[in-house]
Structures are given as structure tokens and as C-alpha cells.
Design an enzyme around this catalytic site. Structure first.
Site, PDB file in Angstrom:
ATOM      1  N   GLU A   1       0.822  -1.209   0.000  1.00 20.34           N
ATOM      2  CA  GLU A   1       0.000   0.000   0.000  1.00 20.34           C
ATOM      3  C   GLU A   1       0.858   1.263   0.000  1.00 20.34           C
ATOM      4  OE1 GLU A   1      -0.243  -2.683   2.001  1.00 20.34           O
ATOM      5  OE2 GLU A   1      -2.166  -2.733   3.017  1.00 20.34           O
TER       6      GLU A   1
ATOM      7  N   CYS B   1      -2.698  -3.021   7.472  1.00 24.60           N
ATOM      8  CA  CYS B   1      -2.228  -2.955   8.849  1.00 24.60           C
ATOM      9  C   CYS B   1      -2.434  -1.526   9.371  1.00 24.60           C
ATOM     10  CB  CYS B   1      -0.750  -3.342   8.906  1.00 24.60           C
ATOM     11  SG  CYS B   1       0.352  -2.088   8.191  1.00 24.60           S
TER      12      CYS B   1
END
Length: 160
Positions: A55, A83
């Protein structure tokens, strides 16, 4: 195949590339007005960086592609639930929609362990979970299964 599934297939292709390079197979695609503007895959081992999540790599590239840090017209597709670090980056980039595949029962910050966006923050993206979840999960399971077998061989004592 739905639009979300089509873009998730591209993220899965990035995850497969990560696995081929010995990285945990997580892939990410960022879409702006129906066009892919950035892709990312895990590069933590190769880059020797805890920050090189799929990401983060994709967000950095998307910001460069659009010439700014606000990705408010973009959608992020990732094969594994983000996360806390990645969820924070998504928040800071103002990404309005996040689509993920497999839930992350150990570190997921979009509903599995906790939901970062349940707090009173200035931005809350729409989160769509479970898109191509089985494919995403299978890719991760196969990677870790191979890794465990390699480790077993390495640590197995030679017989005399």
C-alpha cells in the site's frame, strides 16, 4: 466479474510477483477515474525496509502520478487487509474507497483486529472487504507453506 473483482485481479498479479521475489504476497492497485495509476507489492525484504508495504509503495507512486498528496478521487485495491501503518497512510492520503481481499487476523486495522476508522477521525473511507478473498488467502497460505518447508529443511539435523 464485477469492477472491484477486475481491479483486485490486478492486485493479485502484483501479489504473485511479490511471492516470486521471496516477499510476502501482497499486491496493491490504485485507480483514478477508472484508470490504474499506481501499483505496489511488498518489497520489505528486498528494500530492507519495514515501510515497504504494498500500500505504501502504491500510495507513493500514485501521489507522484497525480502530482499531490491528496488521493481523494482514487480507490485502493489490496489483497490483504491493511495494517495500522497502511490504514494511517490511506487516511492521510484521503483515499475515499478501500477494497481488500483476505482479512488479516493478526494485524488488520479495518475490522479484523480493530477498525481504525471507527474512531472520530477527519476522514473515513468506504471499506469493502472480502473481494477475491479466497484467491488472496490461498496465495498467502501457499507462500507460508513453502517458507515453512524451506525452514524445516534448513534446520533439520543430518542423519548419521
Amino acid at each position: 466479474m464485477t469492477r472491484d473483482e477486475q481491479f483486485m485481479q490486478l492486485a493479485l498479479a502484483e501479489a504473485q510477483k511479490a511471492a516470486q521475489n521471496g516477499e510476502v504476497p501482497v499486491g496493491c492497485v490504485i485507480v483514478h477515474r477508472d484508470q490504474v495509476i499506481a501499483v505496489g507489492r511488498n518489497r520489505r525484504e528486498k528494500g530492507k525496509s519495514a515501510l515497504a508495504h504494498a500500500e505504501i509503495v502504491a500510495i507513493r507512486r500514485a501521489c507522484r502520478a497525480l502530482g499531490g498528496w491528496r488521493l481523494w478521487e482514487c480507490e485502493l485495491y489490496v489483497t490483504l487487509e491493511p495494517c495500522p501503518m497502511c490504514a494511517g497512510a490511506i487516511l492521510n492520503a484521503r483515499i475515499p474507497k478501500v477494497v481488500f481481499g483476505a482479512a488479516d487476523e493478526k494485524a488488520g486495522a479495518m475490522g479484523s483486529v480493530f477498525d481504525l476508522f471507527s474512531f472520530p477521525l477527519n476522514h473515513k473511507p468506504l471499506v469493502v472487504s472480502g473481494v477475491c478473498a479466497e484467491e488472496s488467502k490461498a496465495l498467502l497460505q501457499a507462500f507460508f507453506q513453502k517458507l515453512r518447508k524451506r525452514q524445516e529443511k534448513r534446520w533439520k539435523k543430518p542423519t548419521e
